[in-house]
Design an enzyme around this catalytic site. Structure first.
Site, mmCIF file in Angstrom:
data_model
loop_
_atom_site.group_PDB
_atom_site.id
_atom_site.type_symbol
_atom_site.label_atom_id
_atom_site.label_comp_id
_atom_site.label_asym_id
_atom_site.label_seq_id
_atom_site.Cartn_x
_atom_site.Cartn_y
_atom_site.Cartn_z
ATOM 1 N N SER A 130 9.867 -9.811 3.587
ATOM 2 C CA SER A 130 8.433 -9.564 3.747
ATOM 3 C C SER A 130 7.648 -10.738 3.204
ATOM 4 O O SER A 130 8.067 -11.388 2.244
ATOM 5 C CB SER A 130 8.054 -8.290 2.982
ATOM 6 O OG SER A 130 6.659 -8.179 2.829
ATOM 7 N N TYR A 155 8.414 -3.167 -5.407
ATOM 8 C CA TYR A 155 8.863 -3.326 -4.015
ATOM 9 C C TYR A 155 9.010 -4.808 -3.680
ATOM 10 O O TYR A 155 10.047 -5.236 -3.161
ATOM 11 C CB TYR A 155 7.873 -2.668 -3.045
ATOM 12 C CG TYR A 155 8.125 -3.085 -1.622
ATOM 13 C CD1 TYR A 155 7.321 -4.046 -1.003
ATOM 14 C CD2 TYR A 155 9.193 -2.569 -0.902
ATOM 15 C CE1 TYR A 155 7.581 -4.465 0.289
ATOM 16 C CE2 TYR A 155 9.451 -2.971 0.387
ATOM 17 C CZ TYR A 155 8.643 -3.930 0.982
ATOM 18 O OH TYR A 155 8.903 -4.360 2.260
ATOM 19 N N LYS A 159 12.527 -7.264 -2.633
ATOM 20 C CA LYS A 159 12.727 -8.177 -1.496
ATOM 21 C C LYS A 159 13.166 -9.555 -1.999
ATOM 22 O O LYS A 159 14.059 -10.180 -1.446
ATOM 23 C CB LYS A 159 11.453 -8.275 -0.655
ATOM 24 C CG LYS A 159 11.139 -7.027 0.141
ATOM 25 C CD LYS A 159 12.301 -6.612 1.054
ATOM 26 C CE LYS A 159 12.016 -5.371 1.842
ATOM 27 N NZ LYS A 159 13.173 -4.911 2.640
HETATM 28 P P1 NAD Z 1 10.621 2.617 7.885
HETATM 29 O O1 NAD Z 1 10.492 3.404 6.631
HETATM 30 O O2 NAD Z 1 10.010 3.121 9.130
HETATM 31 O O3 NAD Z 1 12.171 2.337 8.204
HETATM 32 C C1 NAD Z 1 13.130 2.269 7.200
HETATM 33 C C2 NAD Z 1 14.187 3.314 7.566
HETATM 34 O O4 NAD Z 1 15.268 3.212 6.667
HETATM 35 C C3 NAD Z 1 13.664 4.752 7.495
HETATM 36 O O5 NAD Z 1 13.879 5.387 8.729
HETATM 37 C C4 NAD Z 1 14.484 5.391 6.382
HETATM 38 O O6 NAD Z 1 14.800 6.745 6.649
HETATM 39 C C5 NAD Z 1 15.730 4.520 6.365
HETATM 40 N N1 NAD Z 1 16.427 4.392 5.081
HETATM 41 C C6 NAD Z 1 15.902 4.058 3.881
HETATM 42 N N2 NAD Z 1 16.875 3.987 2.956
HETATM 43 C C7 NAD Z 1 18.056 4.260 3.600
HETATM 44 C C8 NAD Z 1 19.414 4.315 3.202
HETATM 45 N N3 NAD Z 1 19.782 4.089 1.941
HETATM 46 N N4 NAD Z 1 20.351 4.617 4.126
HETATM 47 C C9 NAD Z 1 19.993 4.861 5.421
HETATM 48 N N5 NAD Z 1 18.716 4.828 5.864
HETATM 49 C C10 NAD Z 1 17.767 4.520 4.948
HETATM 50 O O7 NAD Z 1 10.085 1.150 7.545
HETATM 51 P P2 NAD Z 1 9.858 -0.087 8.508
HETATM 52 O O8 NAD Z 1 8.390 -0.346 8.537
HETATM 53 O O9 NAD Z 1 10.608 0.083 9.769
HETATM 54 O O10 NAD Z 1 10.525 -1.246 7.628
HETATM 55 C C11 NAD Z 1 11.851 -1.644 7.895
HETATM 56 C C12 NAD Z 1 12.171 -2.773 6.935
HETATM 57 O O11 NAD Z 1 11.204 -3.822 7.076
HETATM 58 C C13 NAD Z 1 12.123 -2.368 5.463
HETATM 59 O O12 NAD Z 1 13.152 -3.053 4.774
HETATM 60 C C14 NAD Z 1 10.770 -2.879 4.990
HETATM 61 O O13 NAD Z 1 10.771 -3.180 3.608
HETATM 62 C C15 NAD Z 1 10.628 -4.128 5.817
HETATM 63 N N6 NAD Z 1 9.235 -4.537 6.034
HETATM 64 C C16 NAD Z 1 8.343 -3.682 6.603
HETATM 65 C C17 NAD Z 1 7.013 -4.105 6.798
HETATM 66 C C18 NAD Z 1 5.986 -3.195 7.400
HETATM 67 O O14 NAD Z 1 4.772 -3.476 7.279
HETATM 68 N N7 NAD Z 1 6.378 -2.137 8.063
HETATM 69 C C19 NAD Z 1 6.635 -5.394 6.432
HETATM 70 C C20 NAD Z 1 7.581 -6.246 5.874
HETATM 71 C C21 NAD Z 1 8.890 -5.807 5.686
HETATM 72 C C1 WQD Z 2 -3.969 -4.557 5.430
HETATM 73 C C2 WQD Z 2 -5.429 -4.824 5.091
HETATM 74 C C3 WQD Z 2 -6.205 -3.720 3.093
HETATM 75 C C4 WQD Z 2 -5.917 0.366 4.581
HETATM 76 C C5 WQD Z 2 1.481 -3.933 3.154
HETATM 77 C C6 WQD Z 2 2.520 -4.205 2.099
HETATM 78 C C7 WQD Z 2 3.504 -5.231 2.607
HETATM 79 C C8 WQD Z 2 4.074 -4.786 3.940
HETATM 80 C C9 WQD Z 2 2.968 -4.536 4.918
HETATM 81 C C10 WQD Z 2 6.205 -3.736 3.568
HETATM 82 C C11 WQD Z 2 -5.627 -5.034 3.590
HETATM 83 C C12 WQD Z 2 -6.944 -3.214 4.323
HETATM 84 C C13 WQD Z 2 -5.848 -1.021 4.488
HETATM 85 C C14 WQD Z 2 -7.179 1.006 4.565
HETATM 86 C C15 WQD Z 2 -8.244 -1.145 4.391
HETATM 87 N N1 WQD Z 2 4.874 -3.637 3.820
HETATM 88 N N2 WQD Z 2 -7.002 -1.752 4.392
HETATM 89 N N3 WQD Z 2 -8.310 0.208 4.471
HETATM 90 O O1 WQD Z 2 -1.389 -4.517 2.236
HETATM 91 O O2 WQD Z 2 -1.245 -6.438 3.912
HETATM 92 O O3 WQD Z 2 0.790 -5.117 3.383
HETATM 93 O O4 WQD Z 2 2.118 -3.522 4.359
HETATM 94 O O5 WQD Z 2 6.829 -4.730 3.441
HETATM 95 O O6 WQD Z 2 4.522 -5.379 1.660
HETATM 96 O O7 WQD Z 2 1.861 -4.757 0.978
HETATM 97 O O8 WQD Z 2 -1.031 -4.085 4.699
HETATM 98 O O9 WQD Z 2 -1.995 -2.406 6.230
HETATM 99 O O10 WQD Z 2 -1.839 -1.851 3.756
HETATM 100 O O11 WQD Z 2 -3.516 -3.525 4.546
HETATM 101 O O12 WQD Z 2 -9.275 -1.837 4.300
HETATM 102 O O13 WQD Z 2 -7.303 2.260 4.634
HETATM 103 O O14 WQD Z 2 -6.196 -3.670 5.425
HETATM 104 O O15 WQD Z 2 -7.093 -3.902 2.023
HETATM 105 O O16 WQD Z 2 -6.609 -6.037 3.437
HETATM 106 P P1 WQD Z 2 -0.824 -5.081 3.471
HETATM 107 P P2 WQD Z 2 -2.068 -2.855 4.822
#
Ligand code: NAD
Ligand code: WQD
Length: 345
Positions: A130, A155, A159
């Site tokens: 991330s 969190y 990562k």
């Molecule tokens: P998500 O929660 O939709 O998907 C993660 C999935 O993993 C879930 O379905 C959950 O049930 C499963 N899971 C968690 N722990 C597990 C385990 N021990 N064994 C089996 N299944 C397990 O989240 P996502 O948004 O799809 O994110 C996927 C990956 O991408 C994560 O590693 C997250 O940290 C990373 N990521 C997400 C974002 C974002 O904004 N969505 C941004 C950057 C990084």
């Molecule tokens: C985006 C922008 C908020 C909600 C997070 C995690 C990051 C990754 C992605 C896992 C920000 C603003 C949000 C609301 C708002 N997840 N906002 N009102 O914070 O960039 O990233 O999700 O890896 O690790 O930190 O994403 O969608 O939460 O916020 O104004 O009700 O929207 O302040 O500027 P963020 P977000």
């Protein structure tokens, strides 16, 4: 991929999740067989049905903890050409309330999975990292040489720790393990079929799912967390990319590893454009013709002012760049919101 060659199996941990399910579709479309492992702690069995509706194939889903080697043993009934590790807990706020669970699942779970992959001779791993590892990176656009600052949350630390773990596993494997670390910026949207998307489990903390639920009348008006930031319109800037573009990047990373055995590298995945919160609101309104009920509120603790990617390395080395724009992402997010509501009745 030759027409009649068997479709290589790819292990997709967290495969019933938001990004994992979209990547399962992209893998199928590129000639692979995705095998999903997901303990459904943040997903539902119905996601498999959505992936099957899009791909037209039966999808293997194992509802087990990917860090539990005993439970995982049957998953290795046939060889894997690679693994994509999405499984993790991902809520920044939750991680400050329950760091032990985040350390155990995200770091411990990754270590336990890597040990299984090594034992099973799986030679390519793609990891979900991330942009959060950069912290308040200055200046944007951010490339992969930007320093990873001390994590602002447990969190974010998990990562950073997993990236270090993957580098150490790669070194220990002495050329037998290829690793691609993918640092996502802000994935949004849903597959255009609206058969899969980001499941509405609990109150969304992320901007776009909250926005669509608010427009649907399921939530109070969107609160914009701060309009006094040093940005052109005072609201925070992020790099929002379509989840389908992100999914395709995982296939490109896998193919890069297949072409470069034993390699390791890190790639920023974003559009290369920054968009403010107000930009997102206006883009949604233009894309759908609907108003977003919103009000200005206080800053959210922990938010950084602005960050967006320099995605040129992924373009140069993986041949990948985003193809869908912000309005498309938001229109697809809205279609998904309408679909899940029609299902819930
Ligand atoms: P998500 O929660 O939709 O998907 C993660 C999935 O993993 C879930 O379905 C959950 O049930 C499963 N899971 C968690 N722990 C597990 C385990 N021990 N064994 C089996 N299944 C397990 O989240 P996502 O948004 O799809 O994110 C996927 C990956 O991408 C994560 O590693 C997250 O940290 C990373 N990521 C997400 C974002 C974002 O904004 N969505 C941004 C950057 C990084
Ligand atoms: C985006 C922008 C908020 C909600 C997070 C995690 C990051 C990754 C992605 C896992 C920000 C603003 C949000 C609301 C708002 N997840 N906002 N009102 O914070 O960039 O990233 O999700 O890896 O690790 O930190 O994403 O969608 O939460 O916020 O104004 O009700 O929207 O302040 O500027 P963020 P977000």
């Amino acid at each position: 991929m030759a027409q009649n060659s068997p479709r290589p199996r790819i292990l997709v941990t967290g495969g019933a999740g938001f990004i994992g399910s979209h990547t399962a579709v992209a893998l199928h479309e590129s000639g692979y067989t995705p095998v999903l492992v997901d303990d459904l702690r943040n997903s539902r069995e119905s996601v498999r049905t959505g992936v099957e509706k899009i791909t037209g194939i039966e999808v293997e889903l194992w509802t087990v903890d990917c860090g539990n080697a005993e439970a995982m043993a049957p998953v290795f009934h046939a060889p894997f050409a690679g693994a994509i590790h999405f499984a993790a807990d991902k809520s920044v706020g939750d991680s400050t309330r329950d760091p032990e669970r985040y350390f155990d699942n995200n770091i411990g779970g990754t270590a336990r999975l890597l040990a299984q992959l090594r034992a099973q001779g799986v030679s390519n791993v793609v990891f979900s990292s991330s942009c959060t590892v950069y912290g308040e990176a200055e200046p944007s656009p951010v490339d992969e040489t930007a320093p990873t600052l001390p994590a602002a949350s447990p969190y974010g630390y998990t990562k950073q720790a997993c990236e270090r773990l993957l580098h150490d596993s790669h070194a220990a494997a002495e050329g037998n393990l290829g690793v691609a670390v993918l640092r996502y910026f802000n994935p949004i949207g849903a597959h255009p079929s609206a058969h899969i998307g980001e499941l509405p489990l609990g109150t969304p903390t992320n901007l776009v799912p909250y926005l669509t639920q608010s427009v649907a009348g399921l939530r109070p008006p969107l609160t914009v967390f701060g309009d006094d930031y040093p940005t052109p319109d005072g609201t925070c800037i992020r790099d929002y990319l379509h989840v389908c573009d992100l999914a395709e990047a995982h296939v490109a990373a896998l193919q890069w590893l297949e072409a470069h055995p034993g390699a390791i590298d890190t790639f920023n995945l974003g559009t290369g454009q920054g968009s403010s919160v107000l930009d997102v609101i206006h883009a949604f309104e233009e894309a759908t013709g609907l108003r977003v009920p919103h009000k200005m509120g206080a800053r959210r603790p922990g938010d950084i002012t602005a960050i967006h990617a320099d995605p040129s390395k992924a373009k140069r080395m993986l041949g990948w760049s985003t193809r869908r724009d912000l309005k498309t992402s938001l229109a697809d997010a809205w279609r998904w919101q309408q679909q899940i509501q029609s299902k819930e009745g």
